[in-house]
Design a protein around this motif. Structure first.
Motif, PDB file in Angstrom:
ATOM      1  N   ALA A 289     -48.886 -36.679 -59.664  1.00 44.50           N
ATOM      2  CA  ALA A 289     -48.580 -35.779 -59.597  1.00 44.50           C
ATOM      3  C   ALA A 289     -50.054 -36.004 -59.317  1.00 44.50           C
ATOM      4  CB  ALA A 289     -48.650 -34.775 -60.055  1.00 44.50           C
ATOM      5  N   ILE A 290     -51.275 -35.976 -60.106  1.00 45.15           N
ATOM      6  CA  ILE A 290     -52.450 -36.388 -60.167  1.00 45.15           C
ATOM      7  C   ILE A 290     -53.111 -37.380 -58.658  1.00 45.15           C
ATOM      8  CG2 ILE A 290     -54.575 -37.066 -61.532  1.00 45.15           C
ATOM      9  CD1 ILE A 290     -53.104 -35.676 -63.405  1.00 45.15           C
ATOM     10  N   GLN A 291     -52.694 -37.965 -58.601  1.00 46.74           N
ATOM     11  CA  GLN A 291     -52.918 -39.384 -57.848  1.00 46.74           C
ATOM     12  C   GLN A 291     -52.819 -38.347 -56.224  1.00 46.74           C
ATOM     13  OE1 GLN A 291     -50.771 -42.443 -57.496  1.00 46.74           O
ATOM     14  NE2 GLN A 291     -51.524 -44.031 -56.263  1.00 46.74           N
ATOM     15  N   LEU A 292     -51.378 -37.305 -55.876  1.00 42.67           N
ATOM     16  CA  LEU A 292     -51.179 -36.985 -54.651  1.00 42.67           C
ATOM     17  C   LEU A 292     -52.311 -35.823 -54.754  1.00 42.67           C
ATOM     18  CD1 LEU A 292     -49.450 -36.727 -52.182  1.00 42.67           C
ATOM     19  CD2 LEU A 292     -47.679 -35.385 -53.384  1.00 42.67           C
ATOM     20  N   HIS A 293     -52.254 -35.186 -55.458  1.00 42.11           N
ATOM     21  CA  HIS A 293     -53.566 -34.389 -55.520  1.00 42.11           C
ATOM     22  C   HIS A 293     -54.760 -34.848 -55.102  1.00 42.11           C
ATOM     23  CE1 HIS A 293     -56.561 -30.744 -56.366  1.00 42.11           C
ATOM     24  NE2 HIS A 293     -56.008 -30.307 -56.364  1.00 42.11           N
ATOM     25  N   ALA A 294     -55.367 -36.047 -56.299  1.00 44.46           N
ATOM     26  CA  ALA A 294     -56.458 -36.276 -55.541  1.00 44.46           C
ATOM     27  C   ALA A 294     -56.410 -36.921 -53.873  1.00 44.46           C
ATOM     28  CB  ALA A 294     -57.349 -37.854 -55.992  1.00 44.46           C
TER      29      ALA A 294
ATOM     30  N   THR B 272     -42.387 -27.669 -59.717  1.00 44.77           N
ATOM     31  CA  THR B 272     -43.730 -26.211 -58.999  1.00 44.77           C
ATOM     32  C   THR B 272     -44.762 -26.093 -59.945  1.00 44.77           C
ATOM     33  OG1 THR B 272     -41.632 -24.675 -57.538  1.00 44.77           O
ATOM     34  CG2 THR B 272     -42.852 -23.348 -58.296  1.00 44.77           C
ATOM     35  N   ALA B 273     -43.955 -25.598 -61.268  1.00 48.95           N
ATOM     36  CA  ALA B 273     -45.466 -25.531 -61.992  1.00 48.95           C
ATOM     37  C   ALA B 273     -45.682 -26.145 -63.100  1.00 48.95           C
ATOM     38  CB  ALA B 273     -44.003 -24.812 -63.387  1.00 48.95           C
ATOM     39  N   LEU B 274     -45.835 -27.546 -62.390  1.00 51.43           N
ATOM     40  CA  LEU B 274     -46.593 -29.030 -62.910  1.00 51.43           C
ATOM     41  C   LEU B 274     -47.606 -29.111 -61.434  1.00 51.43           C
ATOM     42  CD1 LEU B 274     -47.123 -31.487 -64.045  1.00 51.43           C
ATOM     43  CD2 LEU B 274     -46.265 -32.872 -62.709  1.00 51.43           C
TER      44      LEU B 274
ATOM     45  N   LEU C 193     -51.515 -28.978 -61.570  1.00 50.76           N
ATOM     46  CA  LEU C 193     -52.837 -29.180 -61.633  1.00 50.76           C
ATOM     47  C   LEU C 193     -53.173 -28.923 -60.500  1.00 50.76           C
ATOM     48  CD1 LEU C 193     -50.352 -32.425 -61.618  1.00 50.76           C
ATOM     49  CD2 LEU C 193     -51.306 -31.565 -63.649  1.00 50.76           C
ATOM     50  N   GLY C 194     -53.387 -28.317 -59.906  1.00 51.90           N
ATOM     51  CA  GLY C 194     -54.318 -26.735 -59.142  1.00 51.90           C
ATOM     52  C   GLY C 194     -53.749 -27.397 -57.806  1.00 51.90           C
TER      53      GLY C 194
END
Length: 440
Positions: free
Chosen positions: A394-399, A421-423, A427-428
């Motif tokens: 999820a962090i990698q996809l956001h980046a 959704t909550a995650l 993570l912004g």
């Protein structure tokens, strides 16, 4: 002298029996207090019902009569906690101090349910679930439902999703009873995730989509032919029925035949507003009335089977048997069918479907996303098959998505389960995208 002896002595020596008048007054006072308490509870229930009705009316007007609002500037990832009710001067519909770019479209969910996601327990559960700690997440959700009662629907919805992902229908049904009693509304229907298409469990990519509008008649034949051609290359197909306003027998025959062919080819189907189409067909038939053809009845039975509504299927099957004096089809639970509610989308109908599970690494999903981003200004990620994405992915996809948003791309996540959704909110993702949880 023992403690109980003191009370017994006090009872004998100091407490005189009540007279008939005193007993009557005491009973009257108790009854008056009971009635007063019931009246207060009724007022609270009435105010809550009025609030829900007003919210639902506003949602209906906004969703179906107005376009989606223009995109604004980025907002903070987490909204502040709502103000106490007293700060609103008694207005039960006063707005909460929440940014307009939320996990979900501002007009798709009551605000009090949205605000609950700022609770630390929800964030903790989201992280546990993302990291494959489903059993612990379930324990915490069960406790949260008991603790919050009727205040926060979001924990109920997360638990519903967890039960569906895990195939725990008995627990889901038990929770449904408690939900209906607590909120005095219909509980969500059981709708377990569709089985991945045979041989392609990790498939991700642009979903071939056909959107039907107007009248379902013989003119849909070219669209159905395209679907059958697309099925040769794609294991997943999306059919949208939300813009249909009438049906006729010829269209019913064509659609039913195509649905059966797609299932015979083991294609995974995403059906949008199939329930709405079923309701239209049901309104146009009548038990005992033989029309020119039985095609609408047969399509209705097919849709109810794809929606996994066995009880309604059996009821309509009996009506069909009485009307046409023939045996109805037998019910068979669907295996590769997912459903979604009708939604207004301002973007291209071509959605990018995410795989059922994303963990350890994004792998081939990333280049496919970049190819998709090169073709469209608005990126719509279909999450109807996505059951879980782990924290690191999820962090990698956001980046990867953040530069696209910075370059002016509009990004949407559709039909997201409430655990994911909550995650994403934690993570912004709300800074770079609009996120629409699937609706209960």
């Amino acid at each position: 002298m023992g403690l109980f002896s003191i009370f017994k002595k006090a009872d004998r020596d100091t407490l005189a029996p009540l007279s008939d008048d005193e007993a009557a007054r005491l009973a009257a006072n108790s009854e008056a207090e009971r009635q007063s308490q019931q009246a207060r509870q009724r007022e609270i229930a009435r105010a809550t019902a009025m609030k829900i009705d007003a919210i639902e009316s506003a949602m209906t007007f906004d969703i179906f009569n107005q376009p989606e609002p223009a995109w604004g500037s980025p907002r903070a990832a987490r909204p502040p906690r709502p103000r106490p009710a007293g700060d609103h001067g008694g207005d039960t519909l006063a707005g909460l101090d929440i940014p307009t770019t939320l996990l979900l479209h501002d007009d798709e969910l009551p605000q009090q349910a949205t605000a609950a996601e700022s609770a630390p327990v929800v964030e903790e559960i989201a992280i546990l679930y993302a990291n494959a700690q489903g059993a612990v997440a379930q324990q915490l959700l069960t406790a949260a439902v008991a603790d919050t009662g009727g205040r926060d629907r979001i924990v109920w919805w997360m638990l519903f999703d967890l039960y569906q992902v895990g195939g725990q229908q008995d627990l889901f049904d038990n929770l449904s009873i408690d939900y209906a009693s607590t909120f005095e509304t219909s509980p969500p229907p059981w709708n377990a995730p569709a089985a991945p298409a045979a041989g392609t469990p990790d498939w991700a990519g642009v979903i071939p989509t056909e959107s039907f509008s107007g009248v379902l008649d013989q003119h849909i034949a070219p669209q159905l032919d395209r679907l059958l051609q697309l099925a040769a290359a794609s294991p997943v197909l999306r059919l949208e029925f939300g813009r249909l306003h009438a049906v006729d027998a010829a269209g019913c025959t064509l659609l039913r035949d195509t649905l059966r062919k797609l299932q015979a080819r083991q294609r995974e189907l995403i059906l949008v507003d199939a329930a709405g189409l079923a309701a239209q067909i049901r309104a146009g038939i009548a038990i005992g009335r033989r029309d020119d053809t039985e095609a609408p009845w047969l399509l209705l039975l097919e849709l109810l089977q794809l929606l996994n509504r066995e009880k309604e299927f059996e009821e309509i099957g009996m009506d069909y048997c009485v009307t046409f004096e023939v045996s109805p089809p037998s019910f068979a639970a669907p295996h590769k069918v997912a459903t979604a509610a009708a939604q207004h989308v301002s973007a291209s109908p071509d959605r990018f479907m995410l795989p059922p599970l994303i963990e350890h690494q994004l792998g081939p999903v990333l280049p496919a996303i970049h190819d998709y981003a090169g073709q469209y200004q608005t990126l719509v990620f279909d999450c109807s098959r996505l059951t879980r994405i782990d924290y690191a992915c999820a962090i990698q996809l956001h980046a990867q998505l953040q530069p696209l948003a910075g370059a002016g791309k509009k990004i949407e996540f559709r039909d997201v389960n409430h655990l994911v959704t909550a995650l994403l909110r934690l993570l912004g993702y709300a800074n770079i995208a609009r996120i629409y949880p699937h609706r209960y």
